[in-house]
Design an enzyme around this catalytic site. Structure first.
Site, PDB file in Angstrom:
ATOM      1  N   GLY A  31      -1.661   9.785   0.550  1.00 30.63           N
ATOM      2  CA  GLY A  31      -1.615   8.338   0.753  1.00 30.63           C
ATOM      3  C   GLY A  31      -0.295   7.747   0.337  1.00 30.63           C
ATOM      4  O   GLY A  31       0.679   8.469   0.102  1.00 30.63           O
ATOM      5  N   ASN A  32      -0.236   6.416   0.256  1.00 27.41           N
ATOM      6  CA  ASN A  32       0.986   5.733  -0.169  1.00 27.41           C
ATOM      7  C   ASN A  32       0.619   4.521  -1.011  1.00 27.41           C
ATOM      8  O   ASN A  32      -0.562   4.211  -1.178  1.00 27.41           O
ATOM      9  CB  ASN A  32       1.844   5.364   1.045  1.00 27.41           C
ATOM     10  CG  ASN A  32       1.133   4.414   1.979  1.00 27.41           C
ATOM     11  OD1 ASN A  32       0.899   3.254   1.650  1.00 27.41           O
ATOM     12  ND2 ASN A  32       0.745   4.900   3.162  1.00 27.41           N
ATOM     13  N   ARG A  33       1.606   3.825  -1.535  1.00 30.98           N
ATOM     14  CA  ARG A  33       1.379   2.769  -2.524  1.00 30.98           C
ATOM     15  C   ARG A  33       1.026   1.403  -1.922  1.00 30.98           C
ATOM     16  O   ARG A  33       0.877   0.429  -2.656  1.00 30.98           O
ATOM     17  CB  ARG A  33       2.615   2.614  -3.427  1.00 30.98           C
ATOM     18  CG  ARG A  33       2.881   3.825  -4.306  1.00 30.98           C
ATOM     19  CD  ARG A  33       3.859   3.499  -5.417  1.00 30.98           C
ATOM     20  NE  ARG A  33       5.145   3.031  -4.914  1.00 30.98           N
ATOM     21  CZ  ARG A  33       5.588   1.779  -4.981  1.00 30.98           C
ATOM     22  NH1 ARG A  33       4.852   0.827  -5.508  1.00 30.98           N
ATOM     23  NH2 ARG A  33       6.780   1.484  -4.511  1.00 30.98           N
ATOM     24  N   SER A  34       0.882   1.321  -0.616  1.00 29.33           N
ATOM     25  CA  SER A  34       0.601   0.010  -0.016  1.00 29.33           C
ATOM     26  C   SER A  34      -0.699  -0.579  -0.567  1.00 29.33           C
ATOM     27  O   SER A  34      -1.729   0.090  -0.587  1.00 29.33           O
ATOM     28  CB  SER A  34       0.509   0.144   1.507  1.00 29.33           C
ATOM     29  OG  SER A  34       0.037  -1.066   2.064  1.00 29.33           O
ATOM     30  N   ALA A  98       0.579   0.359   6.235  1.00 32.43           N
ATOM     31  CA  ALA A  98       1.456   1.519   6.025  1.00 32.43           C
ATOM     32  C   ALA A  98       0.668   2.747   6.468  1.00 32.43           C
ATOM     33  O   ALA A  98      -0.128   3.306   5.709  1.00 32.43           O
ATOM     34  CB  ALA A  98       1.845   1.616   4.557  1.00 32.43           C
TER      35      ALA A  98
END
Ligand code: CTP
Length: 222
Positions: A31-34, A98
């Site tokens: 995943g990502n930090r969005s 994102a």
């Protein structure tokens, strides 16, 4: 005044938000930090302008957003499928999500146990949702705003994405900064169209940035 304020009355607006989560096994994901905050703010701004607003999000909004239809998704593939369902008939798409560019090549149905050595995770590309929606004609007649998450050469990279993804506008933010963008309540963005910079919006709460982006969209829809 009231008619002015509700300039999107009767229109449908679709907003995407959050970072997609691509499962490795039942407990782990890529995943990502969005945080989804920019997309939430855009959905609130669209609803305040009178639009029937659908928020397709990989980050559940807290607290719940009044008057907005929320469609929860986890993965890029689910976000794509939700857009195919909700986009037809929409006037505006604002793609703040994102979306993961890669996902695990296979998802284990059971939790993967740790071993003693290194672990190599093989990733495969996800589909580019904006490009795919364009190719299939699902976006025809929809005013499309994309977002660019960059850490360098912001405007040049955003401009290339605007062309590659056939966007009406692109909003670029610097995701390398901790005082704005991913996870922050604030943002600072540049809005571009095919000719170049339309506006530079100084650091402000994401709700103010969202209202300013929508004001630019409004001038384009006239
Ligand atoms: N996007 C998309 N499908 C993907 C990846 C991104 O539709 N698989 C959308 C995003 O929602 C955003 C825009 O494309 O509106 C740009 O996303 P961004 O992450 O900035 O760029 P990428 O296309 O992923 O390229 P790169 O990661 O190489 O910068």
């Amino acid at each position: 005044m009231a008619a002015e304020a509700y300039w999107l009355d009767g229109a449908r607006v679709v907003v995407t938000a959050g970072g997609t989560r691509e499962p490795i096994d039942p407990v782990r994901y890529v995943g990502n930090r969005s945080s989804g905050k920019m997309g939430n703010a855009l959905a609130v701004a669209a609803a305040a302008a009178g639009a029937h607003t659908t928020l397709i999000t990989a980050a559940q909004p807290e607290p719940a957003l009044e008057g907005i239809e929320v469609v929860g998704v986890d993965t890029a593939a689910q976000m794509h499928a939700a857009l195919l369902e909700w986009l037809p008939g929409a006037r505006i798409l604002m793609m703040a999500a994102a979306v993961a560019d890669y996902r695990p090549g296979r998802t284990s149905p059971v939790k993967i146990k740790k071993g003693s050595g290194p672990w190599t995770l093989e990733l495969e590309p996800t589909e580019d949702i904006l490009q795919s929606l364009h190719a299939s004609g699902v976006r025809d007649g929809v005013f499309v705003v994309g977002f660019a998450a960059e850490t360098g050469d912001l405007e040049a990279n955003a401009h290339a994405k605007l062309h590659a993804k056939h966007l009406d506008l692109i909003v670029v933010n610097d995701v390398g900064r901790s005082d704005i963008a991913m996870g922050s309540d604030y943002n600072e963005v540049t809005v571009l169209d095919e000719h170049g910079v339309v506006d530079r919006l100084a650091r402000a709460p994401k709700h103010d940035i969202a209202a300013a982006i929508l004001a630019i969209v409004r001038t384009r829809l006239r």
